[in-house]
Write an enzyme that holds these catalytic residues in place. Structure first.
Site, PDB file in Angstrom:
ATOM      1  N   ASP A  73       0.851  -1.178   0.000  1.00 59.59           N
ATOM      2  CA  ASP A  73       0.000   0.000   0.000  1.00 59.59           C
ATOM      3  C   ASP A  73       0.896   1.239   0.000  1.00 59.59           C
ATOM      4  O   ASP A  73       2.087   1.162   0.318  1.00 59.59           O
ATOM      5  CB  ASP A  73      -0.869  -0.052   1.263  1.00 59.59           C
ATOM      6  CG  ASP A  73      -1.685   1.200   1.473  1.00 59.59           C
ATOM      7  OD1 ASP A  73      -2.396   1.612   0.547  1.00 59.59           O
ATOM      8  OD2 ASP A  73      -1.609   1.773   2.582  1.00 59.59           O
ATOM      9  N   ASP A  75      -0.388   5.064   0.955  1.00 61.09           N
ATOM     10  CA  ASP A  75      -0.697   6.084   1.964  1.00 61.09           C
ATOM     11  C   ASP A  75      -0.608   5.533   3.381  1.00 61.09           C
ATOM     12  O   ASP A  75      -1.203   4.485   3.692  1.00 61.09           O
ATOM     13  CB  ASP A  75      -2.098   6.650   1.724  1.00 61.09           C
ATOM     14  CG  ASP A  75      -2.192   7.385   0.404  1.00 61.09           C
ATOM     15  OD1 ASP A  75      -2.023   8.611   0.405  1.00 61.09           O
ATOM     16  OD2 ASP A  75      -2.418   6.727  -0.629  1.00 61.09           O
TER      17      ASP A  75
END
Length: 283
Positions: A73, A75
């Site tokens: 991922d 963020d």
């Protein structure tokens, strides 16, 4: 027997190692890096750290210790920010957007619906603000580039798969050295954000599918993979990976992950793969 790597960077002496064995009910194994990382051996389940001595204890799942595929991922995982929240600040709607982001990452809201709601609040924002936001606010988390550079040097493929936006993910992916990037596309017309997303939304199911598709395409066994995230939208890929990692994560992800990194940088995952610092490519 289960192996877990005990990490206390720069302060893991014999006293702390013996105290950890007593506290966690483990036996000492081999040093990964004297003074920083030590393997411990467990006959049963590896217990949670729960804040003890600010150490990280990462159980190693079956499979090759040096993983061949990383799906991460972006963020609050590879970078320290939620890009949509920072972009919303320029539009004067950060409190509204950040509140929705938090609930989505906790697993309280449907991700796709929450994304559409947040993006709609950005309608009319000048596209040039994206570059400004990148320059002024987006910063990698500690150890991010070193993790990617070192894993790639050891033959791994690294994919950045984000529920955020290509306008951020592509430059971040290039900066950190990822092989490939997948993210949502912000709709832009006449230099302004429309308030919608072009194409299908990258959600939890897409993240999981990306990992599985990469395994098939590259001929990599599932137990040779690692997935890394921080929120509820990462649960599916973390559970699908051979080794699922929660990085300073929300409870919704931490409770299903194979291992948690709460106190160290992302490069600590190299110790857990048995790679001593002398072999790191520090960026």
């Amino acid at each position: 027997m289960t192996i877990a790597t005990l990490i206390a960077a720069g302060r893991l002496d014999d006293r702390l190692a013996e105290a950890a064995c007593a506290h966690f009910g483990a036996r000492r194994g081999a040093w990964v890096d004297p003074g920083s990382a030590l393997d411990l051996q467990f006959d049963g389940k590896v217990p949670a750290v729960d804040g003890w001595e600010s150490v990280d204890l990462l159980p190693i799942t079956p499979g090759p210790r040096r993983r061949l595929l990383l799906v991460a991922d972006m963020d609050s995982t590879m970078i320290g920010q939620e890009c949509i929240d920072e972009l919303a600040d320029y539009a004067g709607v950060k409190p509204q957007v950040a509140a929705i982001t938090e609930r989505a990452m906790q697993g309280e809201l449907d991700f796709a619906g929450a994304l559409r709601e947040r993006v709609a609040l950005l309608a009319g924002l000048d596209e040039a603000v994206i570059a400004l936001c990148l320059a002024e606010r987006v910063r990698p988390n500690p150890g991010a580039a070193t993790l990617i550079a070192t894993m790639r040097a050891h033959g791994a493929r690294c994919l950045l798969v984000s529920g955020g936006f290509t306008a951020f993910a592509e430059p971040v992916g290039k900066m950190l050295g990822f092989n490939q990037v997948r993210a949502n596309v912000l709709a832009v017309r006449d230099g302004k954000l429309v308030g919608t997303v072009d194409g299908a939304i990258v959600d939890a199911s897409v993240k999981r599918a990306t990992l599985i598709e990469a395994c098939a395409t590259l001929g990599i066994a599932r137990n040779a993979t690692m997935a890394l995230g921080d929120g509820a939208n990462d649960k599916a890929m973390v559970e699908a990976a051979g080794w699922g990692i929660a990085y300073r994560a929300k409870p919704a992800l931490a409770e299903v992950a194979d291992a948690r990194v709460d106190y160290h940088g992302l490069d600590a995952l190299l110790w857990a793969q048995g790679i001593p610092r002398a072999e790191w490519i520090e960026v």
